[in-house]
Design a protein around this motif. Structure first.
Motif, PDB file in Angstrom:
ATOM      1  N   ASP A 198     -42.567 -25.001 -37.441  1.00 13.11           N
ATOM      2  CA  ASP A 198     -41.575 -25.720 -37.097  1.00 13.11           C
ATOM      3  C   ASP A 198     -41.750 -27.247 -37.229  1.00 13.11           C
ATOM      4  OD1 ASP A 198     -40.620 -23.372 -35.668  1.00 13.11           O
ATOM      5  OD2 ASP A 198     -42.376 -23.699 -34.376  1.00 13.11           O
ATOM      6  N   LEU A 199     -41.099 -27.975 -37.023  1.00 13.59           N
ATOM      7  CA  LEU A 199     -41.135 -29.606 -37.239  1.00 13.59           C
ATOM      8  C   LEU A 199     -41.023 -30.435 -35.835  1.00 13.59           C
ATOM      9  CD1 LEU A 199     -39.056 -29.840 -40.613  1.00 13.59           C
ATOM     10  CD2 LEU A 199     -41.623 -29.882 -40.420  1.00 13.59           C
ATOM     11  N   ALA A 200     -41.985 -31.073 -35.783  1.00 10.49           N
ATOM     12  CA  ALA A 200     -41.702 -32.147 -34.518  1.00 10.49           C
ATOM     13  C   ALA A 200     -41.634 -33.604 -35.217  1.00 10.49           C
ATOM     14  CB  ALA A 200     -43.108 -32.153 -33.664  1.00 10.49           C
ATOM     15  N   PHE A 201     -40.775 -34.183 -34.974  1.00  7.51           N
ATOM     16  CA  PHE A 201     -40.608 -35.508 -35.271  1.00  7.51           C
ATOM     17  C   PHE A 201     -40.683 -36.474 -34.423  1.00  7.51           C
ATOM     18  CE2 PHE A 201     -36.064 -34.719 -34.593  1.00  7.51           C
ATOM     19  CZ  PHE A 201     -35.635 -35.744 -34.423  1.00  7.51           C
ATOM     20  N   ALA A 202     -40.921 -37.959 -34.900  1.00  3.36           N
ATOM     21  CA  ALA A 202     -41.036 -38.934 -34.029  1.00  3.36           C
ATOM     22  C   ALA A 202     -39.897 -40.162 -34.767  1.00  3.36           C
ATOM     23  CB  ALA A 202     -42.367 -39.693 -33.700  1.00  3.36           C
ATOM     24  N   VAL A 204     -37.774 -44.272 -25.789  1.00  2.00           N
ATOM     25  CA  VAL A 204     -38.918 -44.271 -26.324  1.00  2.00           C
ATOM     26  C   VAL A 204     -38.682 -44.257 -27.837  1.00  2.00           C
ATOM     27  CG1 VAL A 204     -39.203 -41.962 -26.388  1.00  2.00           C
ATOM     28  CG2 VAL A 204     -41.523 -43.509 -26.240  1.00  2.00           C
ATOM     29  N   VAL A 205     -39.736 -45.016 -28.649  1.00  3.71           N
ATOM     30  CA  VAL A 205     -39.652 -44.881 -30.107  1.00  3.71           C
ATOM     31  C   VAL A 205     -41.182 -44.483 -30.496  1.00  3.71           C
ATOM     32  CG1 VAL A 205     -37.802 -46.658 -30.400  1.00  3.71           C
ATOM     33  CG2 VAL A 205     -40.246 -47.239 -30.161  1.00  3.71           C
ATOM     34  N   ALA A 206     -41.461 -44.115 -31.782  1.00  2.00           N
ATOM     35  CA  ALA A 206     -42.721 -43.664 -32.250  1.00  2.00           C
ATOM     36  C   ALA A 206     -42.785 -43.715 -33.587  1.00  2.00           C
ATOM     37  CB  ALA A 206     -42.928 -42.265 -31.915  1.00  2.00           C
ATOM     38  N   SER A 207     -43.477 -44.026 -34.306  1.00  6.20           N
ATOM     39  CA  SER A 207     -43.714 -44.209 -35.673  1.00  6.20           C
ATOM     40  C   SER A 207     -44.675 -43.352 -36.429  1.00  6.20           C
ATOM     41  CB  SER A 207     -44.324 -45.782 -36.044  1.00  6.20           C
ATOM     42  OG  SER A 207     -45.583 -46.199 -35.434  1.00  6.20           O
ATOM     43  N   ALA A 208     -45.718 -42.524 -35.684  1.00  5.29           N
ATOM     44  CA  ALA A 208     -46.450 -41.480 -36.154  1.00  5.29           C
ATOM     45  C   ALA A 208     -46.753 -40.351 -35.246  1.00  5.29           C
ATOM     46  CB  ALA A 208     -47.986 -42.040 -36.412  1.00  5.29           C
ATOM     47  N   ILE A 209     -46.913 -38.970 -35.620  1.00  5.75           N
ATOM     48  CA  ILE A 209     -47.074 -37.930 -34.726  1.00  5.75           C
ATOM     49  C   ILE A 209     -47.860 -36.761 -35.542  1.00  5.75           C
ATOM     50  CG2 ILE A 209     -45.038 -36.906 -35.835  1.00  5.75           C
ATOM     51  CD1 ILE A 209     -44.486 -35.604 -33.158  1.00  5.75           C
ATOM     52  N   ASP A 247     -50.496 -28.765 -29.755  1.00  8.17           N
ATOM     53  CA  ASP A 247     -50.058 -30.033 -28.882  1.00  8.17           C
ATOM     54  C   ASP A 247     -49.454 -30.971 -29.588  1.00  8.17           C
ATOM     55  OD1 ASP A 247     -51.267 -28.659 -26.414  1.00  8.17           O
ATOM     56  OD2 ASP A 247     -53.129 -29.107 -27.336  1.00  8.17           O
ATOM     57  N   ILE A 248     -49.001 -32.127 -28.801  1.00  5.70           N
ATOM     58  CA  ILE A 248     -48.369 -33.409 -29.789  1.00  5.70           C
ATOM     59  C   ILE A 248     -49.177 -34.475 -29.248  1.00  5.70           C
ATOM     60  CG2 ILE A 248     -46.355 -34.609 -30.027  1.00  5.70           C
ATOM     61  CD1 ILE A 248     -44.607 -31.915 -30.059  1.00  5.70           C
ATOM     62  N   VAL A 249     -49.454 -35.447 -30.322  1.00  2.00           N
ATOM     63  CA  VAL A 249     -49.982 -36.687 -29.840  1.00  2.00           C
ATOM     64  C   VAL A 249     -49.137 -37.584 -30.719  1.00  2.00           C
ATOM     65  CG1 VAL A 249     -51.983 -38.311 -30.284  1.00  2.00           C
ATOM     66  CG2 VAL A 249     -52.378 -36.057 -29.425  1.00  2.00           C
ATOM     67  N   ALA A 250     -48.468 -38.734 -30.330  1.00  2.00           N
ATOM     68  CA  ALA A 250     -47.659 -39.442 -31.123  1.00  2.00           C
ATOM     69  C   ALA A 250     -47.970 -41.059 -30.501  1.00  2.00           C
ATOM     70  CB  ALA A 250     -46.215 -39.248 -30.797  1.00  2.00           C
TER      71      ALA A 250
END
Length: 353
Positions: A259-263, A295-300, A312-315
């Motif tokens: 699957d794909l998680a995105f920020a 919320v915004v994020a530039s890396a995940i 898990d997810i770290v962003a």
């Protein structure tokens, strides 16, 4: 200086100057050493140099003291020849010791340099700023990826250009510091973002997934020769994914498909997951528990933070850039079913993503 004081000074000097200097490196040149042995030798060499430099400094101070004492002894109305000779003798011994320490430093320094980590520019063929006319040619705003695209045993590079002609690009590594563009089928005209390599369709070749700023979340299947075919059904045209900045790839619901998680860099984007079927079809997982707004994020990334066997997810989350300082909750623990819980307690959060 009296004879008693001179004797005390000589005793102190003997205490700080051992009769033999420490062994600095092995004389057994024929023995093959492991990387760990070489690393330890480098550490010991560095320690030896530090010890020798301290000793050198101490000897120089002793030389100054004896020179001053010698001048004072000679300036007396009735100078003691015995005292003068003692100082002269001590100075000769100190100078010999200085020469010996300097020789030892000279021996160990090349050994240290040989085992010290060094870097060499191996960027031939990669974009660079070549002229004012092409001032954006080498400008990248990206979280790059590294992987063996063409299965030749060498690591290749993927990245996303901030501006200029390159867009999403892949370069194949020749193993000699040279790189060849291998971006056929990938888009141009991007505005930055992040990419990840993974074998989405399980054919043994690396595929490429990206969060493209202004271009959405997208995926391209690789053929193992450096050619790419887009497989983004359900991703392209998705308004939520429009301002994506990076992706993470993992089987978040453990159904056997990646699957794909995105920020994203948009107030309404947050952290989201698209479920894959290994054929290039994607569908958003609506109820994940992840933060999706404000919320915004530039890396995940998607590591197993708590070692429970689930991704898990770290962003790099934070408040929108126009609300700098809002907290964003960067760590989320997965349960292997596509559900996540916030696990960000104790992590400093004081900026935008």
């Amino acid at each position: 200086m009296t004879s008693k004081k001179l004797w005390i000074a000589a005793a102190m000097l003997a205490a700080v100057m051992p009769a033999g200097l420490p062994v600095l490196y092995s004389q057994d040149a024929g023995k093959k050493k492991s990387p760990e042995e070489k690393r330890l030798e480098s550490v010991e060499s560095a320690k030896s140099i530090n010890a020798l430099e301290f000793l050198l400094e101490d000897i120089c101070e002793k030389v100054k003291e004896h020179k001053k004492a010698l001048e004072e002894a000679r300036a007396l109305s009735k100078p003691s020849q015995e005292t003068i000779e003692e100082h002269v003798k001590a100075l000769r011994a100190l100078k010999e010791r200085l020469a010996e320490v300097r020789r030892q430093i000279g021996k160990v320094t090349p050994e240290l340099k040989r085992d010290t980590l060094a870097f060499e520019d191996l960027s031939r063929g990669l974009p660079e700023r070549t002229s004012n006319k092409q001032k954006w040619n080498g400008m990248f705003r990206t979280n790059p990826a590294v992987g063996d695209v063409n299965n030749d045993g060498l690591l290749d590079i993927a990245a996303v250009a901030r501006l200029g002609p390159h867009g999403v690009s892949v370069w194949l590594n020749d193993g000699k510091g040279g790189w060849t563009d291998s971006s056929k089928g990938l888009p141009k005209g991007t505005a930055g973002g992040g990419v990840k390599f993974a074998d989405i369709n399980k054919d043994g070749n690396l595929d490429l997934c990206g969060g493209i700023h202004g271009g959405g979340v997208r995926c391209w299947f690789g053929d193992g020769k450096g050619n790419w075919t887009e497989k983004s059904n359900g991703l392209v045209g998705n308004s939520i994914a429009g301002d994506a900045m990076d992706v993470a790839v993992a089987d978040f619901n453990e159904d056997g498909h990646l699957d794909l998680a995105f920020a994203g860099w948009h107030n309404e984007t947050g952290l989201r997951i698209f479920q894959g079927d290994s054929r290039g079809n994607w569908k958003e997982m609506k109820t994940t528990g992840l933060i999706k707004k404000k919320v915004v994020a530039s890396a995940i990334i998607a590591p197993d933070v708590n070692n429970d066997g689930h991704a898990d997810i770290v962003a790099s989350t934070g408040g929108p850039w126009w609300e700098y300082g809002r907290k964003g909750d960067p760590v989320w623990m997965g349960d292997g079913k596509g559900n996540f819980k916030n696990a960000s307690i104790g992590i400093r959060q004081d900026g935008s993503g």
